[in-house]
Enzyme design. Structure first.
Site, PDB file in Angstrom:
ATOM      1  N   ASP A   9      27.477   6.368   6.436  1.00 41.24           N
ATOM      2  CA  ASP A   9      28.201   7.450   7.211  1.00 41.24           C
ATOM      3  C   ASP A   9      29.382   7.779   6.509  1.00 41.24           C
ATOM      4  OD1 ASP A   9      26.170   6.756   8.820  1.00 41.24           O
ATOM      5  OD2 ASP A   9      27.367   6.113  10.737  1.00 41.24           O
ATOM      6  N   ASP A  51      25.280  10.033  10.562  1.00 40.06           N
ATOM      7  CA  ASP A  51      25.124  10.432  12.218  1.00 40.06           C
ATOM      8  C   ASP A  51      24.601  11.739  12.227  1.00 40.06           C
ATOM      9  OD1 ASP A  51      25.786   7.804  13.027  1.00 40.06           O
ATOM     10  OD2 ASP A  51      27.656   8.823  14.317  1.00 40.06           O
ATOM     11  N   HIS A  53      24.009  13.659  15.146  1.00 37.66           N
ATOM     12  CA  HIS A  53      23.836  13.748  16.670  1.00 37.66           C
ATOM     13  C   HIS A  53      23.214  15.366  17.099  1.00 37.66           C
ATOM     14  CE1 HIS A  53      25.262   9.937  17.315  1.00 37.66           C
ATOM     15  NE2 HIS A  53      26.410  10.100  16.534  1.00 37.66           N
ATOM     16  N   HIS A  62      25.928   8.530  24.344  1.00 38.72           N
ATOM     17  CA  HIS A  62      26.968   8.344  23.236  1.00 38.72           C
ATOM     18  C   HIS A  62      28.126   9.150  23.318  1.00 38.72           C
ATOM     19  CE1 HIS A  62      27.717   6.858  19.206  1.00 38.72           C
ATOM     20  NE2 HIS A  62      28.058   7.756  18.860  1.00 38.72           N
ATOM     21  N   HIS A  77      31.057  14.217  17.854  1.00 36.64           N
ATOM     22  CA  HIS A  77      31.270  14.075  16.754  1.00 36.64           C
ATOM     23  C   HIS A  77      29.950  14.016  15.788  1.00 36.64           C
ATOM     24  CE1 HIS A  77      30.170   9.837  17.804  1.00 36.64           C
ATOM     25  NE2 HIS A  77      29.515   9.983  16.562  1.00 36.64           N
ATOM     26  N   LYS A 102      20.320   9.511  11.729  1.00 36.83           N
ATOM     27  CA  LYS A 102      20.497   8.588  12.805  1.00 36.83           C
ATOM     28  C   LYS A 102      21.373   9.140  13.893  1.00 36.83           C
ATOM     29  CE  LYS A 102      24.174   5.628  10.957  1.00 36.83           C
ATOM     30  NZ  LYS A 102      25.287   5.658  11.957  1.00 36.83           N
ATOM     31  N   CYS A 144      29.358   0.927  12.236  1.00 43.75           N
ATOM     32  CA  CYS A 144      28.290   1.278  11.594  1.00 43.75           C
ATOM     33  C   CYS A 144      27.508   0.322  10.242  1.00 43.75           C
ATOM     34  CB  CYS A 144      27.903   2.508  11.220  1.00 43.75           C
ATOM     35  SG  CYS A 144      27.881   3.582  12.840  1.00 43.75           S
TER      36      CYS A 144
END
Length: 191
Positions: A9, A51, A53, A62, A77, A102, A144
């Site tokens: 990340d 990430d 999302h 989340h 984010h 992810k 993470c």
């Protein structure tokens, strides 16, 4: 036996100035680039997670509906395709063999919770590459990086965390995360 590198990340939203910026994030990005330039041949495979999302919805709770608690709920984010979700410019991704996305509609802290853009699970790629050992670097130590390292240990991999190439959200929580990784069987090293 082959060793891989997990880059966790290293994204704009997790470095200085981002939605959840970590102090030292830019230095981590540059340090990983230097590691790959000097020791990239030490790794049979390089993985990088992000990430990624969903723009719509709360991603399984989340994203906070109101004020985030910064423990289980967060501000928006790393929305897929956004500038915040992109790798930090100081991270040279040319050596990355496999990208893992992810947190698509979910929390997604560990690299093991993600998939490749083609939909393959990390475990499949690790098995195909005959990976038995991993070095873990990236952001953030107490979230993470911690979850990815512990999951790697849980999958039977030998894990080293390169402590000069990680940065925590909170120093005390970062130290506790590293201690937990060691207790689980991981090793702490510097590059």
């Amino acid at each position: 036996m082959a060793r891989a590198l997990f880059i966790i990340d290293v994204q704009n939203d997790f470095t200085e100035g981002g939605a959840l910026g970590v102090t030292g994030g830019e230095n981590v990005a540059g340090g990983i680039t230097q590691l790959l330039a000097e020791h990239g041949d030490d790794y049979a495979h390089v993985f990088a997670s992000r990430d990624w999302h969903d723009a719509e919805g709360d991603n399984g709770g989340h994203f906070a509906a109101g004020e985030p608690d910064y423990t289980t709920t967060w501000p928006v984010h790393c929305v897929a395709g956004s500038e915040g979700a992109e790798y930090h410019h100081a991270l040279d991704t040319k050596a990355v063999d496999t990208h893992i996305r992810k947190g698509q509609g979910a929390h997604g802290y560990s690299i093991f919770e993600g998939v490749t853009p083609e939909g393959r699970r990390l475990e499949e790629v690790l098995a195909d590459a005959q990976i038995t050992e991993v070095d873990v670097v990236g952001l953030a130590t107490d979230y993470c990086v911690r979850r990815s390292a512990l999951d790697a240990i849980g999958h039977g991999l030998q894990v080293r965390v390169l402590t000069d190439l990680v940065a925590p959200v909170d120093e005390a929580a970062g130290a506790a995360a590293l201690a937990e990784i060691v207790e689980a069987g991981g090793v702490l090293v510097t590059r």
